[in-house]
Scaffold this motif. Sequence first.
Motif, PDB file in Angstrom:
ATOM      1  N   ALA A  66       0.696  -1.212  -0.164  1.00 54.71           N
ATOM      2  CA  ALA A  66       0.055   0.074   0.169  1.00 54.71           C
ATOM      3  C   ALA A  66       0.839   1.195   0.055  1.00 54.71           C
ATOM      4  O   ALA A  66       0.695   2.080  -0.657  1.00 54.71           O
ATOM      5  CB  ALA A  66      -0.973  -0.233   1.279  1.00 54.71           C
ATOM      6  N   GLY A  67       1.837   1.235   0.736  1.00 53.46           N
ATOM      7  CA  GLY A  67       2.828   2.221   0.859  1.00 53.46           C
ATOM      8  C   GLY A  67       3.612   2.593  -0.697  1.00 53.46           C
ATOM      9  O   GLY A  67       4.178   3.671  -0.713  1.00 53.46           O
ATOM     10  N   HIS A  68       3.469   1.685  -1.563  1.00 54.98           N
ATOM     11  CA  HIS A  68       4.006   1.560  -2.751  1.00 54.98           C
ATOM     12  C   HIS A  68       3.235   1.856  -3.830  1.00 54.98           C
ATOM     13  O   HIS A  68       3.463   1.660  -5.135  1.00 54.98           O
ATOM     14  CB  HIS A  68       5.101   0.590  -3.012  1.00 54.98           C
ATOM     15  CG  HIS A  68       6.329   0.630  -2.344  1.00 54.98           C
ATOM     16  ND1 HIS A  68       6.463   0.067  -1.173  1.00 54.98           N
ATOM     17  CD2 HIS A  68       7.360   1.182  -2.708  1.00 54.98           C
ATOM     18  CE1 HIS A  68       7.680   0.306  -0.436  1.00 54.98           C
ATOM     19  NE2 HIS A  68       8.383   0.950  -1.665  1.00 54.98           N
ATOM     20  N   GLY A  69       1.741   2.499  -3.493  1.00 54.84           N
ATOM     21  CA  GLY A  69       0.812   2.743  -4.272  1.00 54.84           C
ATOM     22  C   GLY A  69      -0.264   1.585  -4.908  1.00 54.84           C
ATOM     23  O   GLY A  69      -0.543   1.648  -5.907  1.00 54.84           O
ATOM     24  N   TYR A  70      -0.324   0.586  -4.210  1.00 51.79           N
ATOM     25  CA  TYR A  70      -1.348  -0.399  -4.265  1.00 51.79           C
ATOM     26  C   TYR A  70      -2.269  -0.492  -3.468  1.00 51.79           C
ATOM     27  O   TYR A  70      -1.971  -0.419  -2.196  1.00 51.79           O
ATOM     28  CB  TYR A  70      -0.558  -1.553  -4.781  1.00 51.79           C
ATOM     29  CG  TYR A  70       0.251  -1.814  -5.830  1.00 51.79           C
ATOM     30  CD1 TYR A  70      -0.267  -2.142  -7.027  1.00 51.79           C
ATOM     31  CD2 TYR A  70       1.420  -1.053  -5.801  1.00 51.79           C
ATOM     32  CE1 TYR A  70       0.547  -2.232  -8.192  1.00 51.79           C
ATOM     33  CE2 TYR A  70       2.384  -1.158  -6.879  1.00 51.79           C
ATOM     34  CZ  TYR A  70       1.753  -1.652  -7.918  1.00 51.79           C
ATOM     35  OH  TYR A  70       2.543  -1.594  -9.248  1.00 51.79           O
ATOM     36  N   ALA A  71      -3.497  -0.939  -3.751  1.00 54.06           N
ATOM     37  CA  ALA A  71      -4.419  -1.453  -2.631  1.00 54.06           C
ATOM     38  C   ALA A  71      -4.219  -2.863  -2.537  1.00 54.06           C
ATOM     39  O   ALA A  71      -4.361  -3.614  -3.475  1.00 54.06           O
ATOM     40  CB  ALA A  71      -5.985  -1.261  -3.190  1.00 54.06           C
ATOM     41  N   SER A  72      -3.823  -3.326  -1.067  1.00 49.72           N
ATOM     42  CA  SER A  72      -3.259  -4.577  -0.989  1.00 49.72           C
ATOM     43  C   SER A  72      -4.583  -5.169  -0.056  1.00 49.72           C
ATOM     44  O   SER A  72      -4.804  -4.764   1.032  1.00 49.72           O
ATOM     45  CB  SER A  72      -1.923  -4.644  -0.206  1.00 49.72           C
ATOM     46  OG  SER A  72      -1.426  -5.946  -0.179  1.00 49.72           O
ATOM     47  N   VAL A  73      -5.183  -6.425  -0.533  1.00 50.20           N
ATOM     48  CA  VAL A  73      -6.259  -7.014   0.179  1.00 50.20           C
ATOM     49  C   VAL A  73      -6.089  -8.318   0.486  1.00 50.20           C
ATOM     50  O   VAL A  73      -5.539  -9.172  -0.311  1.00 50.20           O
ATOM     51  CB  VAL A  73      -7.316  -6.817  -0.966  1.00 50.20           C
ATOM     52  CG1 VAL A  73      -8.748  -7.300  -0.244  1.00 50.20           C
ATOM     53  CG2 VAL A  73      -7.514  -5.456  -1.538  1.00 50.20           C
ATOM     54  N   ARG A  74      -6.425  -8.494   1.824  1.00 55.91           N
ATOM     55  CA  ARG A  74      -6.361 -10.002   2.283  1.00 55.91           C
ATOM     56  C   ARG A  74      -7.674 -10.479   2.600  1.00 55.91           C
ATOM     57  O   ARG A  74      -8.489  -9.663   3.171  1.00 55.91           O
ATOM     58  CB  ARG A  74      -5.517 -10.070   3.419  1.00 55.91           C
ATOM     59  CG  ARG A  74      -5.588 -11.258   4.563  1.00 55.91           C
ATOM     60  CD  ARG A  74      -4.573 -12.512   3.573  1.00 55.91           C
ATOM     61  NE  ARG A  74      -4.571 -13.478   4.581  1.00 55.91           N
ATOM     62  CZ  ARG A  74      -5.829 -14.444   4.882  1.00 55.91           C
ATOM     63  NH1 ARG A  74      -6.614 -14.161   4.052  1.00 55.91           N
ATOM     64  NH2 ARG A  74      -5.762 -15.334   5.928  1.00 55.91           N
ATOM     65  N   VAL A  75      -8.008 -11.551   1.865  1.00 53.71           N
ATOM     66  CA  VAL A  75      -9.312 -12.131   2.097  1.00 53.71           C
ATOM     67  C   VAL A  75      -9.264 -13.623   2.698  1.00 53.71           C
ATOM     68  O   VAL A  75      -8.650 -14.628   2.126  1.00 53.71           O
ATOM     69  CB  VAL A  75     -10.171 -12.070   0.764  1.00 53.71           C
ATOM     70  CG1 VAL A  75     -11.543 -12.649   0.917  1.00 53.71           C
ATOM     71  CG2 VAL A  75     -10.400 -10.575   0.119  1.00 53.71           C
ATOM     72  N   ASP A  76     -10.445 -13.932   3.609  1.00 50.57           N
ATOM     73  CA  ASP A  76     -10.529 -15.329   4.125  1.00 50.57           C
ATOM     74  C   ASP A  76     -11.678 -16.030   3.053  1.00 50.57           C
ATOM     75  O   ASP A  76     -12.510 -15.312   2.806  1.00 50.57           O
ATOM     76  CB  ASP A  76     -11.118 -15.279   5.516  1.00 50.57           C
ATOM     77  CG  ASP A  76      -9.863 -15.119   6.577  1.00 50.57           C
ATOM     78  OD1 ASP A  76      -8.684 -15.368   6.025  1.00 50.57           O
ATOM     79  OD2 ASP A  76     -10.171 -14.750   7.631  1.00 50.57           O
ATOM     80  N   VAL A  77     -11.300 -17.020   2.764  1.00 47.71           N
ATOM     81  CA  VAL A  77     -12.232 -17.823   1.943  1.00 47.71           C
ATOM     82  C   VAL A  77     -13.482 -18.272   2.652  1.00 47.71           C
ATOM     83  O   VAL A  77     -13.432 -18.207   3.736  1.00 47.71           O
ATOM     84  CB  VAL A  77     -11.448 -19.041   1.261  1.00 47.71           C
ATOM     85  CG1 VAL A  77     -10.329 -18.819   0.495  1.00 47.71           C
ATOM     86  CG2 VAL A  77     -11.081 -20.315   2.275  1.00 47.71           C
ATOM     87  N   ARG A  78     -14.414 -18.903   1.882  1.00 51.15           N
ATOM     88  CA  ARG A  78     -15.749 -19.052   2.692  1.00 51.15           C
ATOM     89  C   ARG A  78     -15.350 -20.063   3.573  1.00 51.15           C
ATOM     90  O   ARG A  78     -14.987 -20.957   3.370  1.00 51.15           O
ATOM     91  CB  ARG A  78     -16.696 -19.490   1.251  1.00 51.15           C
ATOM     92  CG  ARG A  78     -17.926 -20.026   1.911  1.00 51.15           C
ATOM     93  CD  ARG A  78     -18.716 -20.819   0.738  1.00 51.15           C
ATOM     94  NE  ARG A  78     -18.845 -19.942  -0.446  1.00 51.15           N
ATOM     95  CZ  ARG A  78     -20.153 -19.452  -0.892  1.00 51.15           C
ATOM     96  NH1 ARG A  78     -21.201 -19.622  -0.222  1.00 51.15           N
ATOM     97  NH2 ARG A  78     -20.151 -18.900  -2.188  1.00 51.15           N
ATOM     98  N   GLY A  79     -16.371 -19.640   4.622  1.00 50.63           N
ATOM     99  CA  GLY A  79     -16.489 -20.883   5.812  1.00 50.63           C
ATOM    100  C   GLY A  79     -15.012 -20.742   6.749  1.00 50.63           C
ATOM    101  O   GLY A  79     -15.214 -21.556   7.579  1.00 50.63           O
TER     102      GLY A  79
END
Length: 665
Positions: A66-79
């Motif tokens: 993010a500090g280098h210009g990206y939206a960084s997204v962490r997602v837990d899978v279903r369940g």
Amino acid sequence: MRIRTEFPYETSHEDVRIPLPDGTRLYARVWRPLTDEPVPALLEYLPYRLTDWTAPRDRQRHPWYAGHGYASVRVDVRGHGNSEGLPGDPYDPVELADGVAVVHWLAEQPWCSGRVGMFGISWGGTDALRIAALAPEPLKAVVTVCSTDDRYDNEGHYMGGSVLAVDMHAWSATMLAFVCRPPDPRYVGDEWRSMWLRRLEGVEPLVHTWLAHQTRDAYWKHGSVREDYGAIRAAVLAVGGWHDPYRDTVLRLVEHLPQDRVRGIIGPWSHHYPDRDLPPGPAIGFLQETLRWWDHHLKGADNDVMAEPLLRSWISASHPPATVYEELPGRWVADPAWPSPNITPVTYAFQGDPVVVDSPQQTGLDAGRFLPLGKDADLPPDQRDEDAHSACFDFAVPEDGAPIEILGRPRVSLSLRPGAPTGQVIARLCDIAPDGASTLVTRGALNLSARYGHDRAVEAVVGESEAYVFELNGIGHTFPPGHRVRLAVSSAYWPWIWPQPDAAGFTLDPSSSNLTLPVRRHTHDAVEWQQPEHSEPLLVSIPATLEEPRPERLVVRDVAKGEWRLEVDPRYGGTRVHPDGLEFTEDALETYTVHESDPLSARTRSDWSIRLHRPESAWDVTVESHSEISCEADVFVTSNEVVCKEGGEVVFHRTWEQRIPRTAG
């Protein structure tokens, strides 16, 4: 390790719920640069609980991106974690379809430029590959680390057509405990309990499915990108380590994907990101290297990332056997293509009279950990005890000659006369020092019934000689002058390989057998990396304890009974106190038992205990699980039990017993 505190962009983060087409919401944490301009999104998608289990690792890299210009997204899978829905089989169609939906959702956000990258390690890296094979239009680039392209033979279930006792058991048992962990009321509110109970009612031990498919059938082909590399349209940076069991994925990806869309890196590492301060090193500036990848493929930067060689590899220098190395000796090399023009196959013919190979069942106890994580007892110790239970063929490296440098997958062709219709053959390549020390270089295995392919089981013909040809796992290694190259052949390898019902072994004819090494000519390559760096760490504390820790790996021999027991403490983390007040405690013990002359005595057991506790709210939940696998001549016998408690009171208790026919593995 450098800790970065200042970046080109200031950042913020928030937790969100991503809606799926069926109304299920996945829990996500989004780090974004503070800018009015839309930016590309980077997605890491896996089941391992972003608010606690992977939170320290996530904090090292997502804020950095993010500090280098990206939206960084962490997602837990279903369940899993705080995501809604019920858990499924790893990489099943629902999980992959959800991942595609998340990619599209990210691309449609006003803060996103419409271009998405995916990255991850292990499960997350494999999901990135498999979602890339579904080719969602916004997904332009992938960084996949320690991932697999073949669900059957390269993912901890089977090896050469044989059941991988150690990881088939351990991973299933671990996931049974993991999937029973509850959502966290701090993040999902009062609905946590009803979500948890719905999950528990749908739990099924994964080992039931995995053991029911003992050949490479449609179940394993689903989601294996090896079935169709051409389906991948995104640019792929494939990364692995020579001490990771899945490193051959990198070699296959750089061979089969178009050169204008793929690059590969294989270092000396175990199963972890290459920038972490974990043995064996040396670590590299992995985040900086991936930033070049993202900048080119997601922002159109005119940098030189695609001018890098197709494959950059670490070739280890010869080293004495040890279970841990802070740093391995060696050097980086570069190859412009794969197969490489720098490599020549060199065949070594065996010599000698026919030899009977009938290894005792405990052969393999010095194999080391199947999935090394940078712990003190991960790697194989001196192989002399294992060599004593094997037929060994040595080839001297002349003292006045050049070193033998290999890079790639060695191959063996063994003329065997089986003593029974079922069995397996294991080949280990070792580096023998002048003092006799034996360092394991690489290994491979073949179920005798899988000699015509992993998609079928054809029993061996007793007493009939036949060539059994298979590859060993890829490696980069140098055998120096004065050492010997050893190929050691055994008929047992417990607990990696589950024993076949008959322990008759085979007769090996050296006159018709050989070893082929991928010998690389020595080159002087300029491969350079920046020093590793991360963003500021998550302040997780580990309380001190007076309790003596268990050994990581303990071998116990009952001399009178002829029984051997291996006890493994996987050391996932003990007790950790998170900044949000969560006390997270894990304890696990794996046990592998076998009688030296009875293949039907093989037994695995795993015991797990997990506690999640928030003192400020009196939230206190425990999960206990117990898993066993044993065998008879015609069936595997599995037993699993789960007990879940809230505030000391049992809210869920279930046992499973199954008898699964032994059809091949």
